[in-house]
Structures are given as C-alpha cells and as structure tokens.
Design a protein around this motif. Sequence first.
Motif, PDB file in Angstrom:
ATOM      1  N   GLU A 140       0.687  -1.146  -0.001  1.00  0.00           N
ATOM      2  CA  GLU A 140       0.120  -0.089  -0.068  1.00  0.00           C
ATOM      3  C   GLU A 140       0.981   1.140   0.183  1.00  0.00           C
ATOM      4  N   GLY A 141       2.039   1.277   0.716  1.00  0.00           N
ATOM      5  CA  GLY A 141       2.958   2.304   0.547  1.00  0.00           C
ATOM      6  C   GLY A 141       3.588   2.637  -0.565  1.00  0.00           C
ATOM      7  N   LEU A 142       4.100   1.424  -1.199  1.00  0.00           N
ATOM      8  CA  LEU A 142       4.637   1.790  -2.714  1.00  0.00           C
ATOM      9  C   LEU A 142       3.483   2.365  -3.623  1.00  0.00           C
ATOM     10  N   ASP A 143       2.208   1.644  -3.634  1.00  0.00           N
ATOM     11  CA  ASP A 143       1.110   2.365  -4.218  1.00  0.00           C
ATOM     12  C   ASP A 143       0.896   3.650  -4.134  1.00  0.00           C
ATOM     13  N   LEU A 144       0.779   4.094  -3.022  1.00  0.00           N
ATOM     14  CA  LEU A 144       0.805   5.621  -2.743  1.00  0.00           C
ATOM     15  C   LEU A 144       1.909   6.306  -3.272  1.00  0.00           C
ATOM     16  N   ALA A 145       3.042   5.852  -3.198  1.00  0.00           N
ATOM     17  CA  ALA A 145       4.353   6.527  -3.824  1.00  0.00           C
ATOM     18  C   ALA A 145       4.294   6.501  -5.364  1.00  0.00           C
ATOM     19  N   VAL A 146       3.703   5.298  -5.944  1.00  0.00           N
ATOM     20  CA  VAL A 146       3.648   5.560  -7.413  1.00  0.00           C
ATOM     21  C   VAL A 146       2.575   6.559  -7.824  1.00  0.00           C
ATOM     22  N   GLU A 147       1.330   6.708  -7.021  1.00  0.00           N
ATOM     23  CA  GLU A 147       0.194   7.347  -7.202  1.00  0.00           C
ATOM     24  C   GLU A 147       0.424   8.846  -7.370  1.00  0.00           C
ATOM     25  N   ASN A 148       1.282   9.116  -6.131  1.00  0.00           N
ATOM     26  CA  ASN A 148       1.604  10.504  -5.959  1.00  0.00           C
ATOM     27  C   ASN A 148       3.094  10.890  -6.530  1.00  0.00           C
ATOM     28  N   ALA A 149       3.687  10.351  -7.142  1.00  0.00           N
ATOM     29  CA  ALA A 149       5.124  10.639  -7.660  1.00  0.00           C
ATOM     30  C   ALA A 149       5.052  11.825  -8.714  1.00  0.00           C
ATOM     31  N   PRO A 150       3.920  11.685  -9.724  1.00  0.00           N
ATOM     32  CA  PRO A 150       3.935  12.993 -10.453  1.00  0.00           C
ATOM     33  C   PRO A 150       3.901  14.208  -9.764  1.00  0.00           C
ATOM     34  N   LYS A 151       3.002  14.455  -8.674  1.00  0.00           N
ATOM     35  CA  LYS A 151       2.777  15.642  -8.116  1.00  0.00           C
ATOM     36  C   LYS A 151       3.586  15.853  -6.953  1.00  0.00           C
ATOM     37  N   ALA A 152       4.659  14.925  -6.445  1.00  0.00           N
ATOM     38  CA  ALA A 152       5.549  15.041  -5.389  1.00  0.00           C
ATOM     39  C   ALA A 152       7.077  15.468  -5.490  1.00  0.00           C
ATOM     40  N   ASP A 153       7.151  16.348  -4.532  1.00  0.00           N
ATOM     41  CA  ASP A 153       8.703  16.889  -4.828  1.00  0.00           C
ATOM     42  C   ASP A 153       9.467  15.824  -4.111  1.00  0.00           C
ATOM     43  N   ARG A 154      10.752  16.094  -4.561  1.00  0.00           N
ATOM     44  CA  ARG A 154      12.036  15.071  -4.236  1.00  0.00           C
ATOM     45  C   ARG A 154      12.098  14.794  -2.795  1.00  0.00           C
ATOM     46  N   ASP A 155      12.069  15.773  -1.916  1.00  0.00           N
ATOM     47  CA  ASP A 155      11.963  15.342  -0.351  1.00  0.00           C
ATOM     48  C   ASP A 155      10.862  14.688  -0.007  1.00  0.00           C
ATOM     49  N   SER A 156       9.639  14.781  -0.336  1.00  0.00           N
ATOM     50  CA  SER A 156       8.456  13.829   0.172  1.00  0.00           C
ATOM     51  C   SER A 156       8.691  12.593  -0.615  1.00  0.00           C
ATOM     52  N   LEU A 157       9.314  12.280  -1.821  1.00  0.00           N
ATOM     53  CA  LEU A 157       9.386  11.057  -2.188  1.00  0.00           C
ATOM     54  C   LEU A 157      10.480  10.359  -1.488  1.00  0.00           C
ATOM     55  N   ALA A 158      11.510  10.859  -1.042  1.00  0.00           N
ATOM     56  CA  ALA A 158      12.663  10.245  -0.184  1.00  0.00           C
ATOM     57  C   ALA A 158      12.072   9.926   0.994  1.00  0.00           C
ATOM     58  N   ALA A 159      10.836  10.738   1.780  1.00  0.00           N
ATOM     59  CA  ALA A 159      10.615  10.410   2.909  1.00  0.00           C
ATOM     60  C   ALA A 159       9.563   9.430   2.725  1.00  0.00           C
ATOM     61  N   GLY A 160       8.740   9.116   1.648  1.00  0.00           N
ATOM     62  CA  GLY A 160       7.846   8.058   1.353  1.00  0.00           C
ATOM     63  C   GLY A 160       8.595   6.677   1.297  1.00  0.00           C
ATOM     64  N   GLN A 161       9.794   7.020   0.392  1.00  0.00           N
ATOM     65  CA  GLN A 161      10.582   5.726   0.114  1.00  0.00           C
ATOM     66  C   GLN A 161      11.310   5.170   1.876  1.00  0.00           C
ATOM     67  N   LEU A 162      11.563   6.166   2.538  1.00  0.00           N
ATOM     68  CA  LEU A 162      12.129   5.796   3.857  1.00  0.00           C
ATOM     69  C   LEU A 162      11.006   5.071   4.620  1.00  0.00           C
ATOM     70  N   ALA A 163       9.961   5.896   4.695  1.00  0.00           N
ATOM     71  CA  ALA A 163       8.652   5.208   5.526  1.00  0.00           C
ATOM     72  C   ALA A 163       8.408   3.572   5.158  1.00  0.00           C
ATOM     73  N   THR A 164       8.462   3.550   3.713  1.00  0.00           N
ATOM     74  CA  THR A 164       8.015   2.252   3.175  1.00  0.00           C
ATOM     75  C   THR A 164       9.139   1.216   3.614  1.00  0.00           C
ATOM     76  N   GLN A 165      10.638   1.579   3.468  1.00  0.00           N
ATOM     77  CA  GLN A 165      11.504   0.806   3.674  1.00  0.00           C
ATOM     78  C   GLN A 165      11.413   0.448   5.305  1.00  0.00           C
ATOM     79  N   GLN A 166      11.157   1.399   6.281  1.00  0.00           N
ATOM     80  CA  GLN A 166      10.583   0.959   7.581  1.00  0.00           C
ATOM     81  C   GLN A 166       9.691   0.110   7.780  1.00  0.00           C
ATOM     82  N   LEU A 167       8.700   0.108   7.121  1.00  0.00           N
ATOM     83  CA  LEU A 167       7.446  -0.850   6.884  1.00  0.00           C
ATOM     84  C   LEU A 167       8.032  -2.352   6.779  1.00  0.00           C
ATOM     85  N   LEU A 168       8.573  -2.097   5.619  1.00  0.00           N
ATOM     86  CA  LEU A 168       9.148  -3.591   5.125  1.00  0.00           C
ATOM     87  C   LEU A 168      10.067  -4.133   6.392  1.00  0.00           C
ATOM     88  N   ALA A 169      11.041  -3.283   7.035  1.00  0.00           N
ATOM     89  CA  ALA A 169      12.112  -3.738   7.982  1.00  0.00           C
ATOM     90  C   ALA A 169      11.150  -4.434   9.045  1.00  0.00           C
TER      91      ALA A 169
END
Length: 174
Positions: free
Chosen positions: A76-105
């Motif tokens: 679900e976190g990855l789906d949100l990242a893909v969905e919001n990628a076109p309108k997200a800035d670089r920092d929010s994408l990085a934060a989303g990736q970090l959050a998804t990585q933490q969920l996976l961990a």
Amino acid sequence: MVDADTGTPEMTAPGNGEDLQAQLAAAEARARQSHDQYVRSLAEMENVRKRAQRDVEAANRYGLERFAQELLPVKEGLDLAVENAPKADRDSLAAGQLATQQLLAKAFERLGIVELDPVGEPFDPTQHEAMMVQPSASVEPDSVLTVVQRGYSLNGRLLRPARVIVAKAPGQGA
C-alpha cells in the motif's frame, strides 16, 4: 484360578466342570475386554492420524497468510508512492521511500527474517558467498571487506547468503 508364579490360569482336575466353566468364562471376558480396548486404540490412532493430516493441510494452505498480511502495508505504501509521484517533490518522495523501507523492515522483524550484513566479520562459507578477494591493510585477512548483496535468514535458516568481497593481506597472492 490363576497361578501366582506364572500368571497363567491353573488347570484343575478334570472332574470339576464348574471350575472349568468359570475359568473359561473369565478368560472369554478378558479376551472381549482386550479386543474392545484394541479396537478403541485403533480408532483413536486413526483419529489422531486424520487430525494431524488436516493440520498439515491447513498449515500448507494458510502458511503464507501471516506473511501476506505483513506485506500488505508495504504494498500500500508503494502504491501511494507511485500514485503521488507525478505531483510530489523530491524530499517527500525520499520520505515516502524511507517510510516504506521502515514498514518492510518491521514486517521482516515480525516474520523472523534477519538481514545479514557481515562487514568486518570473519568469512563464513555457510553464510557468505565470496565474489572476489581484495587486498586490504585495514581489515583482517579472510574477513568480509565489503558486502555486495546482503543475505537473509528466516528463523535461523539461511534464505540467501550475503555476497561479499573478502579481504586478503596486502601483497599476498591470490
């Protein structure tokens, strides 16, 4: 009557028919009781076997259920990242990736999956796959210098060995 020394029925004199009839009746009763106990034991063993077979089938059928439930939030976190990628800035994408990585961990931790990152540890061929050997003055010879790809274990069982570069003493031949 039963012989106290041997535990076998005593044979009485042939003239006493009533005693023989009583002994025969007692032996037949014991035989019926033993047979009934044997049949019940067989039935119980068959029930245990069927129950164990159902348990194994259920474990095979639903064994991945817990794993799938742990991975759903990651997907679900990855789906949100893909969905919001076109309108997200670089920092929010990085934060989303970090959050998804933490969920996976966290999911890995709850499932008993451990990441193997053996930098500096002695090379262990049961846990590591040597990709190459490289001279190094900063690390003990025959220890892991660099991890090329992390390894993973599941509840102590190796899923994938860590791919590593192993250190050798400078000037030492291959």
